[in-house]
Design an enzyme around this catalytic site. Structure first.
Site, short mmCIF file in Angstrom:
data_model
loop_
_atom_site.label_atom_id
_atom_site.label_comp_id
_atom_site.label_asym_id
_atom_site.label_seq_id
_atom_site.Cartn_x
_atom_site.Cartn_y
_atom_site.Cartn_z
CG HIS A 188 -27.59 -15.51 54.11
ND1 HIS A 188 -27.12 -16.68 53.58
CD2 HIS A 188 -28.92 -15.69 54.27
CE1 HIS A 188 -28.12 -17.53 53.42
NE2 HIS A 188 -29.22 -16.95 53.84
NE ARG A 242 -39.14 -40.34 58.79
CZ ARG A 242 -38.58 -39.17 59.07
NH1 ARG A 242 -39.06 -38.07 58.46
NH2 ARG A 242 -37.59 -39.07 59.91
CD GLU A 288 -36.34 -12.13 53.88
OE1 GLU A 288 -36.94 -12.98 53.21
OE2 GLU A 288 -35.80 -12.38 54.97
CD GLU A 328 -39.51 -44.12 58.70
OE1 GLU A 328 -39.05 -43.12 59.30
OE2 GLU A 328 -40.67 -44.18 58.26
CG PHE A 329 -34.30 -39.70 56.73
CD1 PHE A 329 -34.09 -40.07 55.42
CD2 PHE A 329 -35.13 -38.61 56.97
CE1 PHE A 329 -34.67 -39.39 54.36
CE2 PHE A 329 -35.72 -37.90 55.92
CZ PHE A 329 -35.50 -38.30 54.61
CE LYS A 363 -29.56 -14.36 46.79
NZ LYS A 363 -30.68 -14.72 45.91
CG ASP A 382 -24.77 -18.65 52.67
OD1 ASP A 382 -25.87 -18.33 52.15
OD2 ASP A 382 -24.17 -17.92 53.46
CG HIS A 383 -29.69 -19.27 49.17
ND1 HIS A 383 -30.04 -19.38 50.50
CD2 HIS A 383 -30.27 -18.13 48.73
CE1 HIS A 383 -30.79 -18.36 50.84
NE2 HIS A 383 -30.95 -17.58 49.79
CE LYS A 401 -37.69 -14.09 57.86
NZ LYS A 401 -37.65 -14.11 56.39
CG ASP A 457 -33.05 -17.14 58.98
OD1 ASP A 457 -32.83 -18.30 58.60
OD2 ASP A 457 -33.78 -16.36 58.36
#
Length: 509
Positions: free
Chosen positions: A248, A50, A224, A93-94, A190, A185-186, A348, A243
């Site tokens: 993961h 946008r 983390e 705009e989406f 790895k 999924d990053h 976390k 999350d």
């Protein structure tokens, strides 16, 4: 710079091109792939958002991100001057049909210029609440009609629960074939995660003992030091279970527990992963409190710095009941794993940042050594380190030098950084090149997503019905809530973290 062409003509359309994901991850990854010769000369990146930008302004913005986040350091001027010619920006705009008409016009112009049909990759680098609307617009605008060449990439979270995941899958399947959908999924990009498959199925040494007869239990830890930072709005609707564990950690568990694939075909490997998820024992509501625990970080000290509690973070409710730590005990009910507990935990603001899988083997059936010789005896352990250090570590017993028979645990260590001198590609580089090639091996399929949600819905429902009056339950900078220790201690185990330090390598050479 390599010049070998690895993929065909490709157009990458990034929706949400001015966002953080594009700036930090996507463009640095694409730039590195181009720099290393993995992307052909006939490619283009169309950024859509946008915000008002000219092409030069867009290029300058992305240049700053590459300089800051590329694994290869700041971009050289002559390289960037060439790369920027592949970048264009489209303001829109989406939810506007005109935006997708403009995208289609640019795709056709490029294909006419190249005299070829290009791969069209639509990357949704947008908040999850925009997935459905954008997907519908792409489909209704007939931009994904070519089933072999058009692909859509969607970031996690894929759904908020089982029902929403099913609804999103149903909507996507009205416009796209499953073969066109890449749920990214990053973690699966790895190097050390991919190496699990090589480690298990390319070596004859470990597979014969990779079962309930020899393995006592398995631990998967992703911790983390960081808090939620600027992600308070998102985290308030997600929590640690959604999350991290739903995607993961369950994906890591699949790689550890899956049966040997017949081939490296994408669907063959994904079939084996789904088999694992379908075999996971379903929890009854009354069993949740014994098999799943949660926690939320309070204030504390991390690396000598005083940090605030979760409830004091920006955009977080002062009375929030969202968990920032979750640990779950799971069982895979099949012949290979019957009775072997899988402990998964994530959190976390813990005492260290580490992603590690521990395979704890059973003790030897009989101790033939004198009692004084085995005072420090430990069962064998296999440690798969994913981050921040990458490597594989085997712990076993050896005789201590001297005139007495004394056994101590020692470590054999494979360290990526010492073994391989070349640069390691970022996870997004690996996953993006697979999307461009049309290789879905490392991406989640619809049934896989739904199976993962099915496993965790009893926990989510129980936690939603019973808000915790005791949050926060652990100090920032600690190893987590005491309930997590109790979860594993009741079975006679404890959480294992073996240091992965370079100074240990001397014992392996």
């Amino acid at each position: 710079m390599e010049t070998e062409t690895k993929i065909g003509h490709t157009i990458i359309i990034i929706l949400g091109a001015t966002g953080d994901l594009t700036w930090r991850k996507l463009i640095p990854a694409i730039y590195n792939l181009w720099l290393d010769g993995w992307i052909p000369g006939e490619f283009a990146v169309i950024g859509v958002s946008r915000r008002k930008y000219t092409d030069p302004e867009f290029g300058k913005h992305l240049h700053e991100g590459v300089d800051k986040f590329s694994r290869q350091g700041k971009a050289k001027k002559d390289h960037w001057d060439v790369f920027t010619k592949y970048l264009t920006y489209l303001q829109g705009e989406f939810d506007a049909t005109s935006t997708y008409a403009a995208i289609g016009k640019q795709i056709k112009a490029l294909e006419k210029k190249w005299n070829a049909t290009a791969n069209s990759v639509f990357y949704l680098a947008v908040p999850p609440n925009q997935f459905e609307g954008i997907s519908m617009k792409i489909g209704s605008s007939e931009l994904a009609e070519n089933k072999e060449k058009s692909r859509i990439v969607i970031e996690k979270p894929f759904g908020h629960n089982l029902e929403s995941a099913i609804n999103l899958n149903t909507l996507l399947h009205t416009h796209f074939d499953e073969s066109q959908i890449y749920r990214i999924d990053h973690y699966l990009g790895k190097e050390t995660v991919q190496n699990i498959l090589a480690f298990r199925f390319a070596n004859a040494l470990f597979e014969p003992i990779w079962n309930r007869n020899y393995i006592d239990h398995i631990q998967i830890t992703v911790s983390e030091e960081l808090g939620v930072e600027h992600r308070g709005n998102y985290y308030e609707t997600a929590g640690a279970l959604r999350d991290m564990i739903q995607n993961h950690l369950l994906q890591l568990m699949c790689l550890i527990a899956m049966e040997a694939p017949i081939s490296f075909d994408a669907n063959e490997i994904r079939n084996k992963k789904v088999d694992v998820l379908n075999a996971v024992r379903k929890m009854k509501p009354e069993e949740v409190h014994k098999n799943a625990i949660r926690g939320q970080y309070g204030s504390g000290w991390v690396k000598g710095k005083k940090v605030k509690s979760y409830r004091q973070e920006p955009d977080v409710s002062p009375s929030s009941n969202v968990e920032t730590f979750a640990a779950v005990k799971l069982y895979v009910d099949n012949w290979r794993w019957q009775g072997v507990p899988f402990y998964v935990r994530t959190g976390k603001r813990l005492n260290e940042t580490i992603s590690v899988i521990t395979i704890q083997f059973k003790p030897v059936p009989h101790h033939s050594f004198p009692v004084e010789a085995i005072e420090n005896w430990q069962s064998n352990k296999l440690i798969l380190n994913i981050q921040p250090h990458m490597g594989i570590q085997l712990s076993f017993q050896a005789k201590q030098p001297g005139l007495k028979m004394l056994l101590n645990p020692v470590h054999m260590l494979f360290n990526y950084h010492d073994t391989y001198t070349g640069g390691t590609p970022e996870a997004y580089e690996t996953l993006l090149i697979d999307v461009f090639r049309g290789d879905a091996t490392l991406f989640m399929r619809a049934d896989q997503v739904e199976a993962a949600w099915t496993i965790l819905m009893p926990v989510l429902d129980a936690w939603k019905a019973n808000t915790s009056p005791n949050f926060p339950t652990y100090d920032a900078g600690s190893h987590g809530p005491q309930d997590a220790d109790a979860l594993i201690a009741v079975d006679g185990h404890n959480w294992i973290t073996i240091p992965f330090e370079k100074n240990e390598i001397a014992s392996t050479k």
